[in-house]
Design a protein around this motif. Structure first.
Motif, PDB file in Angstrom:
ATOM      1  N   ARG A  17       3.668  -1.739   8.725  1.00  0.00           N
ATOM      2  CA  ARG A  17       3.125  -1.772   7.372  1.00  0.00           C
ATOM      3  C   ARG A  17       4.206  -1.379   6.350  1.00  0.00           C
ATOM      4  NH1 ARG A  17      -1.378  -0.116   8.676  1.00  0.00           N
ATOM      5  NH2 ARG A  17      -0.903   2.076   8.920  1.00  0.00           N
ATOM      6  N   GLU A  18       5.004  -0.347   6.674  1.00  0.00           N
ATOM      7  CA  GLU A  18       6.077   0.077   5.774  1.00  0.00           C
ATOM      8  C   GLU A  18       7.144  -1.005   5.622  1.00  0.00           C
ATOM      9  OE1 GLU A  18       7.469   3.733   7.425  1.00  0.00           O
ATOM     10  OE2 GLU A  18       5.660   4.831   6.862  1.00  0.00           O
ATOM     11  N   VAL A  19       7.497  -1.657   6.718  1.00  0.00           N
ATOM     12  CA  VAL A  19       8.486  -2.731   6.662  1.00  0.00           C
ATOM     13  C   VAL A  19       7.971  -3.874   5.808  1.00  0.00           C
ATOM     14  CG1 VAL A  19       9.650  -4.508   8.039  1.00  0.00           C
ATOM     15  CG2 VAL A  19       9.619  -2.137   8.832  1.00  0.00           C
ATOM     16  N   ALA A  20       6.709  -4.241   5.977  1.00  0.00           N
ATOM     17  CA  ALA A  20       6.118  -5.322   5.185  1.00  0.00           C
ATOM     18  C   ALA A  20       6.110  -4.958   3.705  1.00  0.00           C
ATOM     19  CB  ALA A  20       4.696  -5.618   5.667  1.00  0.00           C
ATOM     20  N   GLU A  21       5.781  -3.711   3.378  1.00  0.00           N
ATOM     21  CA  GLU A  21       5.790  -3.268   1.979  1.00  0.00           C
ATOM     22  C   GLU A  21       7.200  -3.313   1.411  1.00  0.00           C
ATOM     23  OE1 GLU A  21       3.973   0.595   1.955  1.00  0.00           O
ATOM     24  OE2 GLU A  21       1.990  -0.195   2.457  1.00  0.00           O
ATOM     25  N   ALA A  58       8.105  -6.892   0.714  1.00  0.00           N
ATOM     26  CA  ALA A  58       7.391  -7.373  -0.464  1.00  0.00           C
ATOM     27  C   ALA A  58       8.024  -6.834  -1.742  1.00  0.00           C
ATOM     28  CB  ALA A  58       5.923  -6.987  -0.395  1.00  0.00           C
ATOM     29  N   ASN A  59       8.434  -5.564  -1.728  1.00  0.00           N
ATOM     30  CA  ASN A  59       9.067  -4.971  -2.900  1.00  0.00           C
ATOM     31  C   ASN A  59      10.441  -5.582  -3.158  1.00  0.00           C
ATOM     32  OD1 ASN A  59       6.917  -3.258  -3.435  1.00  0.00           O
ATOM     33  ND2 ASN A  59       7.746  -1.609  -2.192  1.00  0.00           N
ATOM     34  N   ASP A  60      11.179  -5.919  -2.108  1.00  0.00           N
ATOM     35  CA  ASP A  60      12.509  -6.526  -2.254  1.00  0.00           C
ATOM     36  C   ASP A  60      12.410  -7.924  -2.852  1.00  0.00           C
ATOM     37  OD1 ASP A  60      13.718  -4.293  -1.267  1.00  0.00           O
ATOM     38  OD2 ASP A  60      14.074  -5.117   0.736  1.00  0.00           O
TER      39      ASP A  60
END
Length: 80
Positions: free
Chosen positions: A69-73, A76-78
């Motif tokens: 979940r943290e990697v996906a966030e 998405a932010n990048d």
């Protein structure tokens, strides 16, 4: 590409190579000797069983889900 080994035996995998093979911080790297050369490859990402008091819990599954979940966030932010 050439890089330099540090005093503790550490090397930096050039960004172009990391990007090409999809290496991320924390990914396992395997080393192999082939005909006198050192060959690096991405290691297995399979989950290893926990031992000790956490062996019969879902702790590892929860940690892996949190990490994904943290990697996906982050991704998405990048892209923003």
């Amino acid at each position: 590409m050439t890089t330099t080994m540090g005093a503790k035996g550490q090397v930096v995998v050039p960004k172009a190579i990391r990007d090409e093979v999809g290496l991320q911080p924390g990914d396992p790297i395997e080393f192999e000797l082939r005909d006198g050369e050192v060959v690096l490859s991405r290691g297995s990402r399979e989950m290893r069983p926990l031992g000790g008091r956490y062996a019969d819990t879902d702790l590892l599954t929860g940690l892996m889900e949190d990490h994904a979940r943290e990697v996906a966030e982050d991704l998405a932010n990048d892209r923003r």
